[in-house]
Design a protein around this motif. Sequence first.
Motif, short mmCIF file in Angstrom:
data_model
loop_
_atom_site.label_atom_id
_atom_site.label_comp_id
_atom_site.label_asym_id
_atom_site.label_seq_id
_atom_site.Cartn_x
_atom_site.Cartn_y
_atom_site.Cartn_z
N TYR A 80 0.80 -1.23 0.00
CA TYR A 80 0.00 0.00 0.00
C TYR A 80 0.83 1.28 0.00
CZ TYR A 80 -3.88 -3.17 0.84
OH TYR A 80 -4.81 -4.17 0.71
N GLY A 95 -2.53 5.19 3.28
CA GLY A 95 -3.16 5.47 4.57
C GLY A 95 -4.55 4.86 4.69
N GLY A 100 -5.86 -8.44 -2.95
CA GLY A 100 -5.97 -8.90 -1.56
C GLY A 100 -7.36 -9.41 -1.28
P1 ADP Z 1 -5.69 -7.36 2.21
O1 ADP Z 1 -4.51 -6.46 2.21
O2 ADP Z 1 -5.42 -8.71 1.66
O3 ADP Z 1 -6.90 -6.73 1.59
P2 ADP Z 1 -5.67 -7.20 5.12
O4 ADP Z 1 -6.55 -7.90 6.10
O5 ADP Z 1 -4.22 -7.41 5.27
O6 ADP Z 1 -6.18 -7.65 3.70
O7 ADP Z 1 -5.98 -5.65 5.23
C1 ADP Z 1 -7.34 -5.19 5.27
C2 ADP Z 1 -7.45 -3.82 4.62
O8 ADP Z 1 -6.76 -2.85 5.42
C3 ADP Z 1 -6.80 -3.73 3.26
O9 ADP Z 1 -7.68 -4.13 2.24
C4 ADP Z 1 -6.44 -2.26 3.16
O10 ADP Z 1 -7.55 -1.55 2.72
C5 ADP Z 1 -6.17 -1.87 4.61
N1 ADP Z 1 -4.71 -1.83 4.91
C6 ADP Z 1 -3.98 -2.75 5.57
N2 ADP Z 1 -2.69 -2.36 5.70
C7 ADP Z 1 -2.60 -1.16 5.12
C8 ADP Z 1 -1.53 -0.21 4.93
N3 ADP Z 1 -0.29 -0.44 5.38
N4 ADP Z 1 -1.81 0.95 4.28
C9 ADP Z 1 -3.06 1.20 3.82
N5 ADP Z 1 -4.11 0.35 3.97
C10 ADP Z 1 -3.89 -0.80 4.60
#
Ligand code: ADP
Length: 349
Positions: A254, A282, A308
């Motif tokens: 991200y 973010g 994802g």
């Molecule tokens: P995935 O990344 O496979 O969609 P996760 O459970 O790891 O699933 O994360 C859930 C959601 O949280 C992501 O779809 C994303 O929208 C948000 N997210 C997680 N980590 C970050 C990050 N470092 N920066 C921005 N958004 C994030």
Amino acid sequence: MIDETFIKVADNAPLMLWVTDKNNKFVYFNKNWLSFRGKSMEEEISFDWNTSVYPQDISRVKKKVSRSFEDRKPYKIEYRIKRYDNTFRWIIESGNPQFEEEVGFTGFIGTCMDIHNIKELEKRKTEFITAASHELNTPLTSLTVYLQLMEEYFIHNGPANFKALSLGAMQQLKKITSLINQLLDMNKIHSGYFSYNWSEFPFHDVVTQVVEKFRMLYPERCIKYEAGHDSYIYGDFERLTQVIENLLSNAVKYSAPDTEVVVELREKDSNIILEVSDNGIGIDPAFHNKIFERFFRMPGPKAQTYPGMGMGLYLTRKIIEKHHGKIYVESKRNEFTKFYFKLPLLKTN
Ligand code: ADP
């Protein structure tokens, strides 16, 4: 509390509803509840837990309800209750304490919804995911072995670009395998079969290993980590590896390729704290709790362009909580995201 207006509203509400007095005795059930249960008001007022609630749920429900009643705190619980046709149905019940001026606590109001069909669908979905993941896993394992054999055979007498091609294929295979394993883990956690191998080890070893792996996987990215503490924790090495991999892969995914990802390990008040930060897209504060839910992904056209399935953070939180830890997020849209968790250090005397 129960006057004509209340009864009118309650009897027209789409929910099932009950009211107790301050001694926790039922005093009223609305029409929906009575027709769901197939009882008259007189019969239901002397509600019998032992014949109405599913035997395996009785003690759990009784415990929760009586504790909430004593503390006069709201509660939410799912359990099975007998319907008019003598079948047990899952319902979700919210109990809320009621207070009136001068009198104080007057009792509880409970609102309930029949969620049986949703539960059944959820069970079928879980069974389907488990079966599909297992079916996919078998050919994938064979595919990996075939690819490794081909690699060994062609590496010296194959085309010049063979090494790069087979590396690419292997990386894609690893991605699919990891997705399938995540799906299987999700179901295991959900049904209580997620296993842990507990041992003592320096936490720093897990972090270093994951950081090294990511530096190899993403040589173009700047992943900062200053090794320091070698304090021991009691935990599952593999599961914690999974946690840090999830956080790092999100940080990398991200954020833009020319930005830094920073990993920091600290100790504070007999806990270790691990932070993973990036300067990427973010997360809007409105979603800070939601992102830890199963299959939750941020809405919006931009967020949806990243691949994802919304499983990583759900698994991450479950694993951290199993280690008696806690995970937090701080973030600002289009500026930064910082995930950090704390785990108790192993006590040394
Ligand atoms: P995935 O990344 O496979 O969609 P996760 O459970 O790891 O699933 O994360 C859930 C959601 O949280 C992501 O779809 C994303 O929208 C948000 N997210 C997680 N980590 C970050 C990050 N470092 N920066 C921005 N958004 C994030």
